[in-house]
Design a protein around this motif. Structure first.
Motif, PDB file in Angstrom:
ATOM      1  N   THR B  61       0.309  -1.085   5.036  1.00  0.00           N
ATOM      2  CA  THR B  61       1.189  -2.281   4.232  1.00  0.00           C
ATOM      3  C   THR B  61       2.623  -1.818   3.765  1.00  0.00           C
ATOM      4  O   THR B  61       2.690  -0.639   3.125  1.00  0.00           O
ATOM      5  CB  THR B  61       0.387  -2.717   2.826  1.00  0.00           C
ATOM      6  OG1 THR B  61      -1.073  -2.824   3.190  1.00  0.00           O
ATOM      7  CG2 THR B  61       1.151  -3.600   1.978  1.00  0.00           C
ATOM      8  N   ARG B  62       3.575  -2.501   4.439  1.00  0.00           N
ATOM      9  CA  ARG B  62       4.967  -1.607   4.118  1.00  0.00           C
ATOM     10  C   ARG B  62       5.721  -2.568   3.411  1.00  0.00           C
ATOM     11  O   ARG B  62       6.851  -2.362   3.139  1.00  0.00           O
ATOM     12  CB  ARG B  62       5.641  -1.338   5.612  1.00  0.00           C
ATOM     13  CG  ARG B  62       4.634   0.085   6.015  1.00  0.00           C
ATOM     14  CD  ARG B  62       5.366   0.363   7.329  1.00  0.00           C
ATOM     15  NE  ARG B  62       5.392  -0.578   8.583  1.00  0.00           N
ATOM     16  CZ  ARG B  62       4.526  -1.092   9.348  1.00  0.00           C
ATOM     17  NH1 ARG B  62       3.246  -0.381   9.093  1.00  0.00           N
ATOM     18  NH2 ARG B  62       4.645  -1.893  10.225  1.00  0.00           N
ATOM     19  N   GLU B  63       5.012  -3.791   2.996  1.00  0.00           N
ATOM     20  CA  GLU B  63       6.062  -4.689   2.259  1.00  0.00           C
ATOM     21  C   GLU B  63       4.840  -5.419   1.233  1.00  0.00           C
ATOM     22  O   GLU B  63       3.709  -5.328   1.279  1.00  0.00           O
ATOM     23  CB  GLU B  63       6.449  -6.020   3.166  1.00  0.00           C
ATOM     24  CG  GLU B  63       7.626  -5.550   4.122  1.00  0.00           C
ATOM     25  CD  GLU B  63       7.929  -6.839   4.923  1.00  0.00           C
ATOM     26  OE1 GLU B  63       7.140  -7.913   4.975  1.00  0.00           O
ATOM     27  OE2 GLU B  63       9.046  -6.789   5.553  1.00  0.00           O
ATOM     28  N   GLN B  65       3.067  -7.842  -0.658  1.00  0.00           N
ATOM     29  CA  GLN B  65       2.306  -9.181  -0.258  1.00  0.00           C
ATOM     30  C   GLN B  65       1.751  -9.839  -1.484  1.00  0.00           C
ATOM     31  O   GLN B  65       1.234  -9.104  -2.302  1.00  0.00           O
ATOM     32  CB  GLN B  65       1.226  -8.823   0.788  1.00  0.00           C
ATOM     33  CG  GLN B  65       1.548  -7.985   1.827  1.00  0.00           C
ATOM     34  CD  GLN B  65       0.518  -7.863   3.116  1.00  0.00           C
ATOM     35  OE1 GLN B  65       0.375  -8.675   3.869  1.00  0.00           O
ATOM     36  NE2 GLN B  65      -0.287  -7.090   2.739  1.00  0.00           N
ATOM     37  N   THR B  86       0.470  -3.895  -3.040  1.00  0.00           N
ATOM     38  CA  THR B  86       1.828  -3.271  -2.632  1.00  0.00           C
ATOM     39  C   THR B  86       1.560  -2.034  -1.709  1.00  0.00           C
ATOM     40  O   THR B  86       0.162  -1.463  -1.532  1.00  0.00           O
ATOM     41  CB  THR B  86       2.154  -2.700  -4.075  1.00  0.00           C
ATOM     42  OG1 THR B  86       0.996  -1.689  -4.610  1.00  0.00           O
ATOM     43  CG2 THR B  86       2.225  -3.609  -5.170  1.00  0.00           C
ATOM     44  N   GLU B 114      10.320   1.794   7.523  1.00  0.00           N
ATOM     45  CA  GLU B 114       9.834   0.773   6.755  1.00  0.00           C
ATOM     46  C   GLU B 114       8.807   1.205   5.527  1.00  0.00           C
ATOM     47  O   GLU B 114       9.033   0.681   4.521  1.00  0.00           O
ATOM     48  CB  GLU B 114       8.938  -0.073   7.493  1.00  0.00           C
ATOM     49  CG  GLU B 114       9.709  -0.626   8.688  1.00  0.00           C
ATOM     50  CD  GLU B 114       8.840  -1.664   9.759  1.00  0.00           C
ATOM     51  OE1 GLU B 114       9.679  -2.381  10.532  1.00  0.00           O
ATOM     52  OE2 GLU B 114       7.576  -1.438   9.848  1.00  0.00           O
ATOM     53  N   LYS B 117      11.029   2.285   2.479  1.00  0.00           N
ATOM     54  CA  LYS B 117      11.390   1.011   1.851  1.00  0.00           C
ATOM     55  C   LYS B 117      10.294   0.431   1.063  1.00  0.00           C
ATOM     56  O   LYS B 117      10.467  -0.134  -0.141  1.00  0.00           O
ATOM     57  CB  LYS B 117      12.055   0.243   2.810  1.00  0.00           C
ATOM     58  CG  LYS B 117      13.365   0.518   3.326  1.00  0.00           C
ATOM     59  CD  LYS B 117      13.895  -0.611   4.360  1.00  0.00           C
ATOM     60  CE  LYS B 117      15.150  -0.095   5.003  1.00  0.00           C
ATOM     61  NZ  LYS B 117      15.732  -1.042   6.039  1.00  0.00           N
ATOM     62  N   GLY B 118       9.160   0.441   1.534  1.00  0.00           N
ATOM     63  CA  GLY B 118       7.869   0.003   0.879  1.00  0.00           C
ATOM     64  C   GLY B 118       7.590   0.672  -0.515  1.00  0.00           C
ATOM     65  O   GLY B 118       7.313   0.055  -1.306  1.00  0.00           O
ATOM     66  N   GLU B 121      10.144  -0.510  -3.186  1.00  0.00           N
ATOM     67  CA  GLU B 121       9.557  -1.630  -3.472  1.00  0.00           C
ATOM     68  C   GLU B 121       8.566  -1.831  -4.497  1.00  0.00           C
ATOM     69  O   GLU B 121       8.619  -2.117  -5.357  1.00  0.00           O
ATOM     70  CB  GLU B 121       9.403  -2.581  -2.255  1.00  0.00           C
ATOM     71  CG  GLU B 121      10.828  -2.993  -1.555  1.00  0.00           C
ATOM     72  CD  GLU B 121      11.526  -4.052  -2.500  1.00  0.00           C
ATOM     73  OE1 GLU B 121      11.465  -4.873  -3.321  1.00  0.00           O
ATOM     74  OE2 GLU B 121      12.798  -3.531  -2.583  1.00  0.00           O
TER      75      GLU B 121
END
Lengths: 117, 210
Positions: B61-63, B65, B86, B114, B117-118, B121
């Motif tokens: 999981t890199r974004e 959701q 997350t 990625e 960045k995750g 975030e």
């Protein structure tokens, strides 16, 4: 590889806003700060670390130690601790930050930190 | 008990001027603790569909959701929230680890970028949460800095916390180590993969949000 350790006053860490810290970390230096970083500072350090991650720099190992565990002191003790920390402007304790390629793991015990290279 | 009351008060004031449908419950934790597996279990139980892909390779999981309007029920009561999964928080990301997991070098580098960045975030989104389930791998040493930093930041923001020791089906699971390390937080151990103790988890969410 020669192990380098830099003792850094907390005030300097705040002053340089992590910039000089990463220069040292990329130069394979382990940093020992004479205070426990605040949670927000730890989060900021992780964010800054992520911005710096590259093929040559994979990140950091980080661990903080408080001089007295909050769980073991009463309300008066907590007030006294907060007052002292307000006076000296930092959380009493220490923080160890090192490049992940040198430090494999930091094992934390409530009383001490053990560093594995 | 005190923490439950403080948590409830913080939740009340945080949501005083918000509509109920805006309640956000976040899943936070270190990498590979089972956040997405838990998110999928909750979504399957109440929406009939999964949230995201699960993998043994770290940083799947890199974004961020989000599933909106997840409604759970307890007797005649119901509770709606937006569930936010997350990316795992880490202090290091080495693309070589992904290569060792079987990815090609180019894929590994892309995944590492990625993943960084995750993590950023995830930390940014902390401020947007009304309640956070901190999902910990109960087979791992709980006193690692990522766990401590996440919990410290939630405390600093007065966000109610539910600690969820996951993977209790594993032989090496040690829920007591997590309870001893973080005694001030409410704790509900689960096995998200096998759906163990999910009823207690849902019941605790009702207690904390109501």
């Amino acid at each position: 590889m020669k192990l380098k350790i830099k003792l850094l006053p907390y005030e300097n860490l705040k002053k340089y806003e992590f910039n000089s810290l990463f220069k040292d970390l990329k130069d394979d230096t382990i940093i020992l700060v004479d205070a426990k970083l605040k949670s927000e500072e730890e989060a900021q350090l992780i964010k800054e670390t992520m911005k710096k991650v590259s093929e040559k720099f994979s990140g950091i190992e980080l661990s903080s130690l408080e001089l007295s565990s909050e769980n073991n002191i009463n309300l008066f003790g907590k007030l006294k601790k907060s007052f002292v920390e307000m006076l000296i402007g930092k959380k009493r304790g220490l923080t160890l930050i090192g490049p992940a390629k040198i430090i494999r793991k930091i094992r934390k015990n409530p009383e001490h930190l053990m560093l594995y290279t | 008990m005190n923490n439950l009351i403080i948590g409830k008060l913080a939740f009340f004031f945080r949501n005083l001027f918000k509509r109920k449908k805006d309640v956000r419950i976040g899943l936070y934790g270190p990498v590979n603790s089972g956040k997405t597996t838990l998110a999928n279990k909750i979504c399957m139980d109440w929406l009939g569909e999964e949230m995201g892909k699960v993998s043994v390779i770290p940083h799947e999981t890199r974004e961020i959701q989000m599933k909106e309007k997840v409604t759970i029920k307890k007797g005649k009561k119901s509770l709606s929230f937006n569930l936010v999964d997350t990316p795992g928080i880490a202090t290091k990301i080495d693309f070589e680890d992904f290569v060792r997991s079987g990815l090609k070098k180019s894929e590994a580098k892309k995944r590492a970028k990625e993943a960084t960045k995750g993590v950023i975030e995830s930390i940014k989104w902390l401020d947007k949460m009304d309640l956070v389930m901190v999902v910990l791998d109960s087979t791992e040493d709980p006193l690692n800095q990522v766990n401590i930093t996440i919990l410290g930041n939630l405390d600093a923001r007065n966000i109610p916390v539910l600690v969820v020791p996951n993977k209790t089906d594993m032989k090496t699971s040690r829920v007591s180590a997590i309870r001893n390390s973080f005694p001030k937080y409410d704790t509900v151990p689960v096995s998200a993969k096998h759906g163990h103790n999910m009823d207690e988890l849902y019941s605790k969410l009702f207690d904390m949000i109501r």
